[in-house]
Design a protein around this motif. Structure first.
Motif, mmCIF file in Angstrom:
data_model
loop_
_atom_site.group_PDB
_atom_site.id
_atom_site.type_symbol
_atom_site.label_atom_id
_atom_site.label_comp_id
_atom_site.label_asym_id
_atom_site.label_seq_id
_atom_site.Cartn_x
_atom_site.Cartn_y
_atom_site.Cartn_z
ATOM 1 N N PRO A 99 0.849 -1.201 0.000
ATOM 2 C CA PRO A 99 0.000 0.000 0.000
ATOM 3 C C PRO A 99 0.882 1.248 0.000
ATOM 4 O O PRO A 99 2.094 1.167 -0.218
ATOM 5 C CB PRO A 99 -0.773 -0.140 1.316
ATOM 6 N N THR A 100 0.305 2.406 0.281
ATOM 7 C CA THR A 100 1.081 3.635 0.364
ATOM 8 C C THR A 100 2.025 3.585 1.559
ATOM 9 O O THR A 100 1.863 2.782 2.485
ATOM 10 C CB THR A 100 0.159 4.853 0.523
ATOM 11 N N THR A 101 3.018 4.457 1.547
ATOM 12 C CA THR A 101 4.007 4.486 2.635
ATOM 13 C C THR A 101 3.334 4.711 3.980
ATOM 14 O O THR A 101 3.680 4.064 4.978
ATOM 15 C CB THR A 101 5.035 5.599 2.374
ATOM 16 N N GLU A 102 2.369 5.620 4.021
ATOM 17 C CA GLU A 102 1.696 5.918 5.286
ATOM 18 C C GLU A 102 0.972 4.682 5.823
ATOM 19 O O GLU A 102 0.990 4.416 7.029
ATOM 20 C CB GLU A 102 0.699 7.062 5.098
ATOM 21 N N ARG A 103 0.347 3.927 4.941
ATOM 22 C CA ARG A 103 -0.398 2.746 5.374
ATOM 23 C C ARG A 103 0.545 1.620 5.778
ATOM 24 O O ARG A 103 0.240 0.843 6.679
ATOM 25 C CB ARG A 103 -1.358 2.304 4.267
ATOM 26 N N ARG A 104 1.699 1.541 5.142
ATOM 27 C CA ARG A 104 2.691 0.555 5.571
ATOM 28 C C ARG A 104 3.112 0.820 7.008
ATOM 29 O O ARG A 104 3.279 -0.108 7.814
ATOM 30 C CB ARG A 104 3.929 0.606 4.668
ATOM 31 N N GLU A 105 3.308 2.081 7.331
ATOM 32 C CA GLU A 105 3.736 2.433 8.690
ATOM 33 C C GLU A 105 2.692 2.020 9.713
ATOM 34 O O GLU A 105 3.028 1.531 10.797
ATOM 35 C CB GLU A 105 4.010 3.940 8.771
ATOM 36 N N VAL A 106 1.426 2.201 9.383
ATOM 37 C CA VAL A 106 0.350 1.814 10.299
ATOM 38 C C VAL A 106 0.336 0.298 10.495
ATOM 39 O O VAL A 106 0.230 -0.207 11.618
ATOM 40 C CB VAL A 106 -1.015 2.300 9.765
ATOM 41 N N ILE A 107 0.437 -0.453 9.394
ATOM 42 C CA ILE A 107 0.420 -1.919 9.487
ATOM 43 C C ILE A 107 1.611 -2.409 10.298
ATOM 44 O O ILE A 107 1.480 -3.292 11.159
ATOM 45 C CB ILE A 107 0.419 -2.540 8.076
ATOM 46 N N ASN A 108 2.779 -1.833 10.039
ATOM 47 C CA ASN A 108 3.968 -2.241 10.795
ATOM 48 C C ASN A 108 3.815 -1.947 12.283
ATOM 49 O O ASN A 108 4.116 -2.783 13.133
ATOM 50 C CB ASN A 108 5.203 -1.528 10.255
ATOM 51 N N GLU A 109 3.336 -0.772 12.582
ATOM 52 C CA GLU A 109 3.241 -0.359 13.992
ATOM 53 C C GLU A 109 2.173 -1.147 14.753
ATOM 54 O O GLU A 109 2.418 -1.636 15.865
ATOM 55 C CB GLU A 109 2.937 1.140 14.067
#
Length: 505
Positions: A99-109
């Motif tokens: 997904p977008t970079t912002e959504r990757r950060e949410v999934i990772n966190e």
């Protein structure tokens, strides 16, 4: 807004999936041959020092006379022994569509990091992968792939099951209580041959989005039956407004979104179910009439003004038309929750949605069931128990799941759990909450329909969206179209390739 879309074109079409799986062996599922959970026990040899006490004899001289005496001595010896290796972290690989970079950060966190913190002996590695379906398929056919296996939906997993690529999850499901957590139909969508092989990561349905500002200005009400919908369509045409906007220019399978709507709401979901399990024929009158009605609406220009525009406009064009009041409605999927807002923010108008009304007397309005992505465990994984723990982390906390999905405005990563309004994060769009709460209530009482990309066998499903253009062009009648669909369906039934269809209740 140029990059926005109403559906994700990265999702593999069934045609490409079928072509790539041509070499996969097919046959009957034999439960006795199903792979079992594998636990890896590692041993190693080490050199250790060992203190040894022993009694030795020595001769001493006592008053000039030699005497033999015993005495205890201690010495250090080295010895090679086999021991259990020191436990190391089990590394669980999980390839995810990028997904977008912002959504990757949410999934990772919220997913990866919280799981790893709670499981010190397991390390979950998420790899965000472009075109993950193609990359994963290549790896699986080579006997490799990640521990957790992703597919675009329940209709795609069957090929992997038949090839023995994924492990049964029955014992793990019982341990974690997945049957009780998931919506009943969602759990059953992963059951094949009496065994659970996959769990949905996201689910979706079809609704009618509309320009609320336009409706209020015109004094139009929300249609709840065919008569009211026909009146609304006539009012749109009278005001030179396209009743519906849609296109398949950027995603050819988009036509099947409409086909499913007409099957469910004209032929009726009960009849669709009977046809899927072989108790009715796709050539029966209600299915032929459903496709004839859909064709009639196209011929009258109800979709985007003309068939040519349906084939030519971009997805952004159609949403801009609805947002600006040039079009009134759009039949589309709930994945649009993640992309619709900017169009209406730009126009300064307001959107909303309503359930598709019945198109024939005696047919119940329903929400269509659809899984947008499924997760399984690789049969060759050496860490199946740990992979199951990582899977469970997706389903064991409704609020964490909704926090992740909120980054997609609930258009993706929407785990199919039984949500209430109180489960959603503060500030969630009430239109989105209204859908998911109503979906759980309506489908929970048995009022649900079917999407072609989830419940149809692959060749039949591809035919439906690929060849409907022949109907629109007048080169095939709706009756001929349904007859060919029945022929393909019969072939795939004989080959055991029909995806699981949850029993209606």
């Amino acid at each position: 807004m140029g990059g926005m879309r109403t559906m994700d074109p990265k999702r593999m079409s069934r045609r490409h999936f079928v072509a790539s799986c041509a070499g996969v062996a097919t046959g009957l599922l034999v439960a006795a041959c199903a792979p079992k959970v594998v636990e890896k026990i590692v041993k190693e040899t080490v050199e250790v020092e060992k203190i040894v006490k022993e009694v030795v004899k020595e001769t001493i001289i006592v008053e000039g006379t030699p005497q033999v005496v015993e005495k205890e001595v201690t010495r250090v010896v080295k010895e090679v022994v086999e021991v259990l290796a020191k436990p190391e972290k089990a590394v669980i690989s999980f390839w995810v569509e990028a997904p977008t970079t912002e959504r990757r950060e949410v999934i990772n966190e919220l997913y990866r990091d919280t799981f790893n913190a709670a499981h010190p002996n397991i390390e979950l590695e998420l790899t965000f992968t472009e075109d993950v379906d193609r990359v994963l398929r290549t790896a699986m056919q080579a006997g490799a792939g990640p521990d957790i296996v992703t597919t675009p939906g329940a209709g795609f997993i069957l090929e992997y099951i038949l090839a023995g690529h994924v492990a049964p999850l029955d014992e793990l499901a019982e341990h974690y209580g997945w049957r009780d957590r998931l919506l009943p139909w969602a759990y059953e969508s992963g059951v094949v041959g009496g065994h659970l092989y996959s769990l949905p990561l996201t689910y979706e349905s079809m609704v009618v989005f509309y320009n609320k500002t336009l409706f209020e200005a015109k004094g139009w009400g929300i249609p709840t039956n065919r008569e009211e919908l026909d009146d609304l369509i006539r009012a749109c045409v009278a005001d030179d407004i396209n009743p519906f906007e849609y296109t398949n220019s950027g995603w050819k399978p988009a036509t099947e979104h409409l086909i499913g709507m007409f099957y469910d709401h004209y032929a009726g979901a009960d009849n669709v179910y009977k046809a899927l399990i072989g108790e009715k024929k796709w050539t029966d009158d209600e299915f032929v009439e459903a496709m004839a009605l859909m064709n009639d609406w196209f011929q009258k220009g109800y979709y985007s003004g003309s068939i040519d525009k349906y084939h030519a406009l971009t997805s952004d064009d159609t949403w801009s038309a609805v947002a600006n009041g040039q079009g009134a409605m759009q039949m589309s999927g709930t994945w649009c929750f993640q992309s619709i807002d900017p169009f209406f923010e730009e126009s300064g108008q307001e959107w909303d949605w309503f359930p598709m009304p019945s198109l024939r007397e005696g047919v119940k309005p329903v929400y269509a069931l659809a899984t947008g992505q499924t997760e399984s465990i690789n049969a060759k994984s050496l860490h199946q128990l740990e992979a199951a723990a990582a899977l469970d982390w997706l389903y064991n906390d409704k609020r964490r799941a909704l926090q992740i999905s909120s980054s997609f405005n609930f258009g993706e990563w929407m785990v199919p759990l039984n949500y209430t309004a109180d489960d959603f994060p503060v500030g969630t769009d009430p239109r989105v909450v209204r859908f998911f709460v109503d979906f759980a209530k309506v489908t929970g009482r048995g009022d649900y329909g079917y999407t072609t990309w989830t419940f149809w066998p692959a060749k039949t499903e591809v035919f439906l969206w690929e060849e409907y253009d022949m109907v629109l062009a007048g080169e095939m009648t709706p009756a001929e179209y349904q007859a060919r669909a029945q022929e393909l369906f019969d072939e795939e039934v004989a080959e055991g390739k029909v995806p699981p269809v949850p029993e209606r209740f």
